[in-house]
Write a protein that holds these residues in place. Structure first.
Motif, PDB file in Angstrom:
ATOM      1  N   ALA A 103       7.129   6.897   4.547  1.00 35.71           N
ATOM      2  CA  ALA A 103       7.904   5.189   4.794  1.00 35.71           C
ATOM      3  C   ALA A 103       6.536   5.422   6.082  1.00 35.71           C
ATOM      4  CB  ALA A 103       9.460   5.041   5.108  1.00 35.71           C
ATOM      5  N   THR A 104       6.722   6.126   6.904  1.00 32.52           N
ATOM      6  CA  THR A 104       5.726   6.026   8.182  1.00 32.52           C
ATOM      7  C   THR A 104       4.253   5.696   7.893  1.00 32.52           C
ATOM      8  OG1 THR A 104       7.248   6.410   9.468  1.00 32.52           O
ATOM      9  CG2 THR A 104       5.617   7.015  10.719  1.00 32.52           C
ATOM     10  N   TRP A 105       4.251   7.043   6.746  1.00 30.53           N
ATOM     11  CA  TRP A 105       2.426   7.615   6.347  1.00 30.53           C
ATOM     12  C   TRP A 105       2.127   6.504   5.451  1.00 30.53           C
ATOM     13  CZ3 TRP A 105       3.900  13.185   5.116  1.00 30.53           C
ATOM     14  CH2 TRP A 105       3.874  13.650   6.760  1.00 30.53           C
ATOM     15  N   ALA A 106       2.588   5.407   4.865  1.00 29.74           N
ATOM     16  CA  ALA A 106       2.671   4.409   4.193  1.00 29.74           C
ATOM     17  C   ALA A 106       1.122   3.585   3.908  1.00 29.74           C
ATOM     18  CB  ALA A 106       3.744   3.366   3.118  1.00 29.74           C
ATOM     19  N   PRO A 107       0.420   4.076   5.664  1.00 29.42           N
ATOM     20  CA  PRO A 107      -0.905   2.580   5.735  1.00 29.42           C
ATOM     21  C   PRO A 107      -1.896   3.866   5.296  1.00 29.42           C
ATOM     22  CG  PRO A 107       0.976   2.338   7.305  1.00 29.42           C
ATOM     23  CD  PRO A 107       1.516   3.111   6.541  1.00 29.42           C
ATOM     24  N   ALA A 108      -1.169   5.262   6.383  1.00 32.23           N
ATOM     25  CA  ALA A 108      -3.193   5.943   5.669  1.00 32.23           C
ATOM     26  C   ALA A 108      -2.428   6.154   4.412  1.00 32.23           C
ATOM     27  CB  ALA A 108      -1.826   7.631   6.193  1.00 32.23           C
ATOM     28  N   ILE A 109      -1.334   6.340   3.328  1.00 28.47           N
ATOM     29  CA  ILE A 109      -1.670   6.428   2.163  1.00 28.47           C
ATOM     30  C   ILE A 109      -2.402   5.720   1.144  1.00 28.47           C
ATOM     31  CG2 ILE A 109      -0.061   6.895  -0.374  1.00 28.47           C
ATOM     32  CD1 ILE A 109       1.660   8.328   1.710  1.00 28.47           C
ATOM     33  N   ALA A 110      -1.876   4.129   1.711  1.00 25.13           N
ATOM     34  CA  ALA A 110      -3.309   2.892   0.660  1.00 25.13           C
ATOM     35  C   ALA A 110      -4.233   2.915   1.597  1.00 25.13           C
ATOM     36  CB  ALA A 110      -2.056   2.004   1.388  1.00 25.13           C
ATOM     37  N   ALA A 111      -4.341   4.148   2.542  1.00 23.19           N
ATOM     38  CA  ALA A 111      -6.203   3.727   3.226  1.00 23.19           C
ATOM     39  C   ALA A 111      -6.736   4.423   2.115  1.00 23.19           C
ATOM     40  CB  ALA A 111      -5.876   4.362   5.256  1.00 23.19           C
ATOM     41  N   PHE A 112      -6.009   6.113   2.135  1.00 26.94           N
ATOM     42  CA  PHE A 112      -6.677   7.232   1.559  1.00 26.94           C
ATOM     43  C   PHE A 112      -7.463   6.772   0.194  1.00 26.94           C
ATOM     44  CE2 PHE A 112      -4.767  10.262   5.117  1.00 26.94           C
ATOM     45  CZ  PHE A 112      -5.415   9.607   5.383  1.00 26.94           C
ATOM     46  N   THR A 113      -6.042   5.902  -0.299  1.00 27.39           N
ATOM     47  CA  THR A 113      -6.097   5.463  -2.148  1.00 27.39           C
ATOM     48  C   THR A 113      -7.170   4.723  -2.514  1.00 27.39           C
ATOM     49  OG1 THR A 113      -3.667   5.966  -2.007  1.00 27.39           O
ATOM     50  CG2 THR A 113      -4.865   4.538  -3.857  1.00 27.39           C
ATOM     51  N   VAL A 114      -7.282   3.891  -1.556  1.00 28.14           N
ATOM     52  CA  VAL A 114      -8.096   2.325  -1.503  1.00 28.14           C
ATOM     53  C   VAL A 114     -10.437   2.907  -0.843  1.00 28.14           C
ATOM     54  CG1 VAL A 114      -9.079   0.242   0.223  1.00 28.14           C
ATOM     55  CG2 VAL A 114      -6.688   0.446  -0.841  1.00 28.14           C
TER      56      VAL A 114
END
Length: 277
Positions: free
Chosen positions: A59-70
């Motif tokens: 849950a905490t890493w979600a912004p990073a996961i989303a950033a890498f995906t985009v």
């Protein structure tokens, strides 16, 4: 995969920004919401959630996961390498390093003293080593979010608006993103009041904005800034740390008004020019 010009240049890129935000909230609110609405089922299947639970990290890493995906979607592997090169941007006026390394800790110390607390957080029975271990573990929590907030959201929003307003908007989004955690037992947020926290998020996002732009889009300094905010050595200073930081933010906004109220010189690239294929 080729780089989308809408993503890598200074032209607006609404789809990339919306994709980042949608994926960020989907992951975090999905994970935390599952424990809020189905606590018994989730606990029985995956264990009780806490700050050390793998789902809390997810849950905490979600912004990073989303950033890498985009970034991968729009820039491919070469774009991702360019994006990560921003981790090595560290040059900026010495005053910003002093602000992160000295002023931020002093705010926590002052806030604690105002409420009659200690200079530093109490040493646990396990000793100083336990705090040092926790301090390094914190590197894998909050600072990782900066891949998203300052890595993707800040430069994209600064294509539309002055840095001050981009920072304030990210702070509001950042605060709302945390909201489900305030309804979740077993994590630190459950003991806090949301309104001061929300105001604090906006304040912190405004504070880190001139640092971000002064370093030409560094990810390193925002991560260090974020790490200082959750450093376990600093004492509990709530709610005085929030109000002191609001005052500090007002001073910095006035001091750097030419920078924060103008888009001139604002970082608007997610993938640096020299890193594009």
């Amino acid at each position: 995969m080729t780089v989308s010009t809408d993503f890598s240049t200074k032209r607006p890129s609404i789809p990339a920004l919306l994709a980042f935000l949608a994926l960020t909230f989907l992951i975090t609110w999905g994970v935390i919401g599952s424990y809020i609405f189905w606590p018994e089922e989730m606990t029985a299947r995956f264990g009780e959630i806490s700050g050390a639970h793998p789902f809390f990290f997810l849950a905490t890493w979600a912004p990073a996961i989303a950033a890498f995906t985009v970034v991968l979607l729009y820039g491919g592997l070469s774009g991702l390498r360019g994006f990560l090169s921003r981790l090595f941007l560290w040059r900026c006026p010495a005053s910003w390093w002093a602000f992160i390394l000295i002023v931020i800790p002093l705010v926590f110390v002052a806030g604690s003293l105002i409420k009659g607390g200690p200079l530093l957080a109490p040493i646990p029975p396990e000793g100083v080593g336990a705090i040092i271990s926790l301090m390094f573990m914190m590197l894998l929590l909050g600072p990782i979010e900066e891949f998203g907030w300052r890595g993707v959201a800040q430069p994209l929003l600064q294509r539309y608006m002055a840095p001050l307003w981009a920072g304030a908007l990210i702070g509001a989004i950042w605060g709302l993103w945390h909201l489900p955690a305030f309804f979740l037992a077993g994590v630190v947020f459950a003991e806090w009041s949301f309104l001061p926290f929300f105001i604090g998020n906006i304040t912190l996002a405004i504070l880190v904005t001139p640092i971000f732009n002064a370093t030409r889009g560094s990810l390193l300094l925002p991560m260090l800034f974020h790490w200082q905010l959750i450093n376990p050595f600093w004492p509990d200073a709530q709610p005085w740390d929030t109000w002191l930081l609001v005052g500090v933010a007002a001073i910095i906004v006035w001091w750097k008004r030419d920078m924060v109220f103008s888009r001139d010189g604002a970082v608007t690239e997610v993938i640096p020019d020299e890193a594009r294929p």
